[in-house]
Design a protein around this motif. Sequence first.
Motif, PDB file in Angstrom:
ATOM      1  N   PRO A 141     -10.590  10.538  -7.047  1.00 45.78           N
ATOM      2  CA  PRO A 141     -10.814  12.007  -6.496  1.00 45.78           C
ATOM      3  C   PRO A 141     -11.007  11.980  -5.170  1.00 45.78           C
ATOM      4  O   PRO A 141     -10.369  12.737  -4.181  1.00 45.78           O
ATOM      5  N   ARG A 142     -11.943  11.097  -4.694  1.00 43.74           N
ATOM      6  CA  ARG A 142     -12.358  11.011  -3.139  1.00 43.74           C
ATOM      7  C   ARG A 142     -11.982   9.665  -2.587  1.00 43.74           C
ATOM      8  O   ARG A 142     -12.322   8.859  -3.527  1.00 43.74           O
ATOM      9  N   SER A 143     -11.632   9.586  -1.297  1.00 38.29           N
ATOM     10  CA  SER A 143     -11.244   8.486  -0.569  1.00 38.29           C
ATOM     11  C   SER A 143     -12.592   7.562  -0.597  1.00 38.29           C
ATOM     12  O   SER A 143     -12.437   6.352  -0.719  1.00 38.29           O
ATOM     13  N   ASP A 144     -13.822   8.342  -0.340  1.00 40.22           N
ATOM     14  CA  ASP A 144     -14.884   7.373  -0.224  1.00 40.22           C
ATOM     15  C   ASP A 144     -15.372   6.528  -1.550  1.00 40.22           C
ATOM     16  O   ASP A 144     -15.703   5.471  -1.599  1.00 40.22           O
ATOM     17  N   GLN A 145     -14.982   7.212  -2.858  1.00 39.85           N
ATOM     18  CA  GLN A 145     -14.956   6.480  -4.276  1.00 39.85           C
ATOM     19  C   GLN A 145     -14.174   5.200  -4.230  1.00 39.85           C
ATOM     20  O   GLN A 145     -14.506   4.400  -4.719  1.00 39.85           O
ATOM     21  N   LEU A 146     -12.851   5.587  -3.868  1.00 38.01           N
ATOM     22  CA  LEU A 146     -11.867   4.420  -3.906  1.00 38.01           C
ATOM     23  C   LEU A 146     -12.179   3.220  -2.728  1.00 38.01           C
ATOM     24  O   LEU A 146     -12.425   2.063  -3.017  1.00 38.01           O
ATOM     25  N   LEU A 147     -12.633   3.614  -1.793  1.00 39.30           N
ATOM     26  CA  LEU A 147     -13.230   2.614  -0.728  1.00 39.30           C
ATOM     27  C   LEU A 147     -14.615   1.875  -1.085  1.00 39.30           C
ATOM     28  O   LEU A 147     -14.561   0.890  -1.040  1.00 39.30           O
ATOM     29  N   SER A 148     -15.233   2.625  -1.786  1.00 35.71           N
ATOM     30  CA  SER A 148     -16.600   2.150  -2.444  1.00 35.71           C
ATOM     31  C   SER A 148     -16.232   1.167  -3.599  1.00 35.71           C
ATOM     32  O   SER A 148     -16.724  -0.048  -3.401  1.00 35.71           O
ATOM     33  N   ALA A 195      -5.367  -0.993 -11.712  1.00 36.57           N
ATOM     34  CA  ALA A 195      -5.358  -2.536 -11.071  1.00 36.57           C
ATOM     35  C   ALA A 195      -4.658  -2.535  -9.776  1.00 36.57           C
ATOM     36  O   ALA A 195      -5.242  -3.330  -8.905  1.00 36.57           O
ATOM     37  N   ALA A 196      -3.230  -2.007  -9.827  1.00 42.73           N
ATOM     38  CA  ALA A 196      -2.503  -1.881  -8.918  1.00 42.73           C
ATOM     39  C   ALA A 196      -3.151  -1.061  -7.419  1.00 42.73           C
ATOM     40  O   ALA A 196      -2.934  -1.709  -6.519  1.00 42.73           O
ATOM     41  N   ILE A 197      -3.607   0.051  -7.898  1.00 47.97           N
ATOM     42  CA  ILE A 197      -4.264   0.809  -6.860  1.00 47.97           C
ATOM     43  C   ILE A 197      -5.567  -0.019  -6.164  1.00 47.97           C
ATOM     44  O   ILE A 197      -5.696   0.038  -4.920  1.00 47.97           O
ATOM     45  N   LEU A 198      -6.359  -0.397  -6.903  1.00 47.78           N
ATOM     46  CA  LEU A 198      -7.306  -1.205  -6.507  1.00 47.78           C
ATOM     47  C   LEU A 198      -7.098  -2.413  -5.751  1.00 47.78           C
ATOM     48  O   LEU A 198      -7.676  -2.668  -4.637  1.00 47.78           O
ATOM     49  N   ASP A 199      -5.995  -3.069  -6.301  1.00 52.01           N
ATOM     50  CA  ASP A 199      -5.456  -4.344  -5.412  1.00 52.01           C
ATOM     51  C   ASP A 199      -4.784  -3.834  -4.039  1.00 52.01           C
ATOM     52  O   ASP A 199      -5.348  -4.578  -3.261  1.00 52.01           O
ATOM     53  N   ALA A 200      -4.318  -2.751  -4.115  1.00 52.95           N
ATOM     54  CA  ALA A 200      -3.702  -2.271  -2.652  1.00 52.95           C
ATOM     55  C   ALA A 200      -4.830  -1.960  -1.800  1.00 52.95           C
ATOM     56  O   ALA A 200      -4.785  -2.196  -0.542  1.00 52.95           O
ATOM     57  N   ALA A 201      -5.828  -1.200  -2.458  1.00 55.98           N
ATOM     58  CA  ALA A 201      -7.043  -0.831  -1.660  1.00 55.98           C
ATOM     59  C   ALA A 201      -7.679  -2.023  -0.761  1.00 55.98           C
ATOM     60  O   ALA A 201      -8.059  -1.982  -0.022  1.00 55.98           O
ATOM     61  N   ARG A 202      -7.929  -3.030  -1.840  1.00 57.43           N
ATOM     62  CA  ARG A 202      -8.709  -4.096  -1.457  1.00 57.43           C
ATOM     63  C   ARG A 202      -7.741  -4.917  -0.264  1.00 57.43           C
ATOM     64  O   ARG A 202      -8.285  -5.468   0.790  1.00 57.43           O
ATOM     65  N   VAL A 251       2.621   3.536  -6.582  1.00 56.44           N
ATOM     66  CA  VAL A 251       2.353   4.813  -7.445  1.00 56.44           C
ATOM     67  C   VAL A 251       2.312   6.162  -6.696  1.00 56.44           C
ATOM     68  O   VAL A 251       2.281   6.085  -5.331  1.00 56.44           O
ATOM     69  N   GLY A 252       2.498   7.021  -7.310  1.00 62.16           N
ATOM     70  CA  GLY A 252       2.259   8.593  -6.615  1.00 62.16           C
ATOM     71  C   GLY A 252       0.932   8.801  -6.049  1.00 62.16           C
ATOM     72  O   GLY A 252      -0.161   8.232  -6.693  1.00 62.16           O
ATOM     73  N   ARG A 253       0.930   9.444  -5.073  1.00 65.20           N
ATOM     74  CA  ARG A 253      -0.517   9.748  -4.559  1.00 65.20           C
ATOM     75  C   ARG A 253      -1.178  10.703  -5.659  1.00 65.20           C
ATOM     76  O   ARG A 253      -2.536  10.326  -5.814  1.00 65.20           O
ATOM     77  N   THR A 261      -6.818   4.797   2.559  1.00 65.12           N
ATOM     78  CA  THR A 261      -6.605   6.417   2.214  1.00 65.12           C
ATOM     79  C   THR A 261      -5.806   6.469   1.056  1.00 65.12           C
ATOM     80  O   THR A 261      -4.907   5.487   0.532  1.00 65.12           O
ATOM     81  N   HIS A 262      -5.717   7.637   0.543  1.00 64.29           N
ATOM     82  CA  HIS A 262      -4.855   7.940  -0.767  1.00 64.29           C
ATOM     83  C   HIS A 262      -3.487   7.495  -0.415  1.00 64.29           C
ATOM     84  O   HIS A 262      -2.643   7.069  -1.061  1.00 64.29           O
ATOM     85  N   ALA A 263      -3.100   8.086   0.680  1.00 62.93           N
ATOM     86  CA  ALA A 263      -1.542   8.029   1.243  1.00 62.93           C
ATOM     87  C   ALA A 263      -1.226   6.461   1.244  1.00 62.93           C
ATOM     88  O   ALA A 263      -0.038   6.032   0.677  1.00 62.93           O
ATOM     89  N   GLN A 264      -1.955   5.730   2.004  1.00 62.53           N
ATOM     90  CA  GLN A 264      -1.471   4.398   2.090  1.00 62.53           C
ATOM     91  C   GLN A 264      -1.716   3.401   1.116  1.00 62.53           C
ATOM     92  O   GLN A 264      -0.791   2.504   0.824  1.00 62.53           O
ATOM     93  N   VAL A 265      -2.700   4.052   0.287  1.00 62.97           N
ATOM     94  CA  VAL A 265      -2.758   2.951  -0.978  1.00 62.97           C
ATOM     95  C   VAL A 265      -1.936   3.348  -1.802  1.00 62.97           C
ATOM     96  O   VAL A 265      -1.211   2.386  -2.616  1.00 62.97           O
ATOM     97  N   SER A 266      -1.259   4.586  -2.120  1.00 55.93           N
ATOM     98  CA  SER A 266      -0.450   4.976  -2.920  1.00 55.93           C
ATOM     99  C   SER A 266       0.938   4.009  -2.484  1.00 55.93           C
ATOM    100  O   SER A 266       1.677   3.725  -3.334  1.00 55.93           O
TER     101      SER A 266
END
Length: 187
Positions: free
Chosen positions: A53-60, A14-21, A43-45, A33-38
């Motif tokens: 595992p892939r940044s496109d999945q996280l962005l999607s 949830a924290a990762i998804l909130d940060a990405a959003r 949380v750790g990268r 990106t994994h670095a900026q989101v972490s």
Amino acid sequence: MASQTDPRYLRSRAAILDAARELLLEHGPTAVTHAQVSERAGVGRATVYRHWPRSDQLLSEAMTTVPMSFFSTPTIPVRDWMRTELTKMARQLEHDAVRAVATTLANTALWDTNMDARRERFASALAERLAAALDDAEKRGEIALRTDPRSAAALAIGPLHYRSTIEHGAIDADLVEAAINAVGTWR
């Protein structure tokens, strides 16, 4: 690996998804990106990579959880409102990352039932919002529809998506006008 029902797993996800959003809304797709989101999520990268595992999945996934503002507040005249909304959509589709995510979402939905459900909610929301506005416009005599209002989203948005993702071309004002005129005869 933690179980998907483990509270720590759920909290970090949830924290990762909130940060990405947040990054997506504040700085656009390239900021997710994994670095900026972490860093933003605290949380750790490796934890971010474990979930996505892939940044496109996280962005999607981040994009599918952002409230969709397109076609949300119709104004009169509807033709002007449609022009504004389609132009906003066109400007978003100019970004390589947005085009990539739109294509990835559509492709992933073919095999992933969760992503397909998100795609269906997104498509239904666009179709229903536009259909309601066009129904009202037709009742006021502003337009004579050429099609079922539920098909209007495909007629209006389809050309923009095609130009952007298939042709990799710019969406100009003429294409936006053609898309608006495809749904009916304006009075």
